[in-house]
Write a protein that holds these residues in place. Structure first.
Motif, mmCIF file in Angstrom:
data_model
loop_
_atom_site.group_PDB
_atom_site.id
_atom_site.type_symbol
_atom_site.label_atom_id
_atom_site.label_comp_id
_atom_site.label_asym_id
_atom_site.label_seq_id
_atom_site.Cartn_x
_atom_site.Cartn_y
_atom_site.Cartn_z
ATOM 1 N N GLU A 22 -27.881 21.755 12.984
ATOM 2 C CA GLU A 22 -28.636 21.518 14.223
ATOM 3 C C GLU A 22 -29.144 20.076 14.293
ATOM 4 O OE1 GLU A 22 -29.693 22.386 17.937
ATOM 5 O OE2 GLU A 22 -28.641 23.757 16.612
ATOM 6 N N THR A 23 -29.642 19.564 13.176
ATOM 7 C CA THR A 23 -30.107 18.168 13.131
ATOM 8 C C THR A 23 -28.941 17.224 13.411
ATOM 9 O OG1 THR A 23 -31.838 18.739 11.551
ATOM 10 C CG2 THR A 23 -31.199 16.415 11.670
ATOM 11 N N PHE A 24 -27.817 17.478 12.741
ATOM 12 C CA PHE A 24 -26.624 16.651 12.942
ATOM 13 C C PHE A 24 -26.192 16.675 14.413
ATOM 14 C CE2 PHE A 24 -21.972 16.627 13.318
ATOM 15 C CZ PHE A 24 -21.686 15.364 12.817
ATOM 16 N N ALA A 25 -26.082 17.881 14.970
ATOM 17 C CA ALA A 25 -25.624 18.018 16.359
ATOM 18 C C ALA A 25 -26.584 17.335 17.324
ATOM 19 C CB ALA A 25 -25.470 19.500 16.714
ATOM 20 N N ASN A 26 -27.883 17.447 17.098
ATOM 21 C CA ASN A 26 -28.865 16.799 17.969
ATOM 22 C C ASN A 26 -28.762 15.276 17.892
ATOM 23 O OD1 ASN A 26 -30.029 19.028 19.186
ATOM 24 N ND2 ASN A 26 -31.500 19.330 17.542
ATOM 25 N N HIS A 27 -28.595 14.755 16.681
ATOM 26 C CA HIS A 27 -28.466 13.301 16.529
ATOM 27 C C HIS A 27 -27.193 12.781 17.199
ATOM 28 C CE1 HIS A 27 -32.001 12.687 14.187
ATOM 29 N NE2 HIS A 27 -31.563 13.324 13.108
ATOM 30 N N ILE A 28 -26.094 13.456 16.960
ATOM 31 C CA ILE A 28 -24.819 13.031 17.555
ATOM 32 C C ILE A 28 -24.905 13.098 19.077
ATOM 33 C CG2 ILE A 28 -22.368 13.643 17.834
ATOM 34 C CD1 ILE A 28 -22.957 12.246 15.178
ATOM 35 N N SER A 29 -25.463 14.181 19.579
ATOM 36 C CA SER A 29 -25.610 14.335 21.025
ATOM 37 C C SER A 29 -26.519 13.250 21.601
ATOM 38 C CB SER A 29 -26.182 15.721 21.335
ATOM 39 O OG SER A 29 -26.318 15.889 22.717
ATOM 40 N N GLY A 30 -27.620 12.971 20.936
ATOM 41 C CA GLY A 30 -28.537 11.929 21.396
ATOM 42 C C GLY A 30 -27.886 10.557 21.418
ATOM 43 N N ILE A 31 -27.145 10.242 20.360
ATOM 44 C CA ILE A 31 -26.433 8.960 20.310
ATOM 45 C C ILE A 31 -25.404 8.887 21.430
ATOM 46 C CG2 ILE A 31 -24.783 7.585 18.956
ATOM 47 C CD1 ILE A 31 -26.314 8.610 16.422
ATOM 48 N N TYR A 32 -24.665 9.981 21.630
ATOM 49 C CA TYR A 32 -23.653 10.024 22.685
ATOM 50 C C TYR A 32 -24.279 9.709 24.047
ATOM 51 C CZ TYR A 32 -20.372 11.863 26.085
ATOM 52 O OH TYR A 32 -19.550 11.991 27.173
ATOM 53 N N TRP A 33 -25.406 10.371 24.366
ATOM 54 C CA TRP A 33 -26.027 10.153 25.680
ATOM 55 C C TRP A 33 -26.606 8.745 25.812
ATOM 56 C CZ3 TRP A 33 -24.245 12.596 29.444
ATOM 57 C CH2 TRP A 33 -23.781 13.898 29.296
ATOM 58 N N ASP A 34 -27.123 8.187 24.720
ATOM 59 C CA ASP A 34 -27.603 6.801 24.766
ATOM 60 C C ASP A 34 -26.443 5.834 25.025
ATOM 61 O OD1 ASP A 34 -30.228 7.574 24.347
ATOM 62 O OD2 ASP A 34 -30.152 7.252 22.176
ATOM 63 N N ILE A 35 -25.308 6.106 24.396
ATOM 64 C CA ILE A 35 -24.125 5.268 24.625
ATOM 65 C C ILE A 35 -23.676 5.390 26.083
ATOM 66 C CG2 ILE A 35 -21.656 5.027 24.080
ATOM 67 C CD1 ILE A 35 -22.452 5.699 21.129
ATOM 68 N N GLN A 36 -23.733 6.604 26.636
ATOM 69 C CA GLN A 36 -23.356 6.796 28.038
ATOM 70 C C GLN A 36 -24.262 5.983 28.967
ATOM 71 O OE1 GLN A 36 -20.587 7.812 28.687
ATOM 72 N NE2 GLN A 36 -20.077 9.040 26.948
ATOM 73 N N LYS A 37 -25.553 5.943 28.661
ATOM 74 C CA LYS A 37 -26.488 5.154 29.467
ATOM 75 C C LYS A 37 -26.147 3.666 29.400
ATOM 76 C CE LYS A 37 -30.329 8.327 28.774
ATOM 77 N NZ LYS A 37 -31.597 8.537 28.052
#
Length: 148
Positions: free
Chosen positions: A7-22
């Motif tokens: 869950e920690t891994f998935a949250n971090h990856i997802s957060g990084i992905y959305w920051d990159i999208q921004k």
């Protein structure tokens, strides 16, 4: 000791992905391009000899029909063209950057390097090497599981 980290891994990856999208959205607006265009320009920079639509699709893990639909916009904007030595070829023609495409690719590269240097600041190089090697292995394994 076994620890649940998914869950920690998935949250971090997802957060990084959305920051990159921004960040990409800012580039898109500034350059008048779509996100996928930016990545294709980046790939064509890495392959100055050119890439066919099929190769561009494979390298970017994009759907071939998406490449077929969207590449026309980059051509119409004058950022990408077919290699002139292949004008009479029907299939597999290589796409290359035009001078304006190279200008955009320089902006993308410089901006990417600024971001990379900022996020890497204070992290020892040996840690970054291990991180990217590990991230690559994890991505390959997740890809393998997703294909099953």
């Amino acid at each position: 000791m076994e620890t649940e980290r998914f869950e920690t891994f998935a949250n971090h990856i997802s957060g990084i992905y959305w920051d990159i999208q921004k960040l990409k959205a800012k580039w898109n607006e500034k350059l008048g391009l779509k996100s996928v265009h930016i990545f294709w320009v980046y790939l064509l920079r890495k392959h100055p000899e050119g890439l066919s639509s099929a190769e561009l699709s494979r390298h970017s893990q994009s759907n071939r029909s998406l490449v077929s639909r969207e590449i026309r916009e980059l051509i119409d904007m004058g950022h990408v063209a077919y290699r002139q030595d292949q004008e009479n070829q029907r299939h597999g023609k290589k796409l290359v950057l035009t001078p304006s495409g190279w200008e955009i690719s320089n902006f993308i590269r410089n901006t990417s390097m600024e971001i990379q240097n900022t996020v890497n600041e204070g992290i020892p190089m040996e840690d970054l090497i291990v991180f990217y090697r590990t991230l690559t292995t994890l991505q390959q394994r997740f890809d393998m599981l997703a294909q099953e």
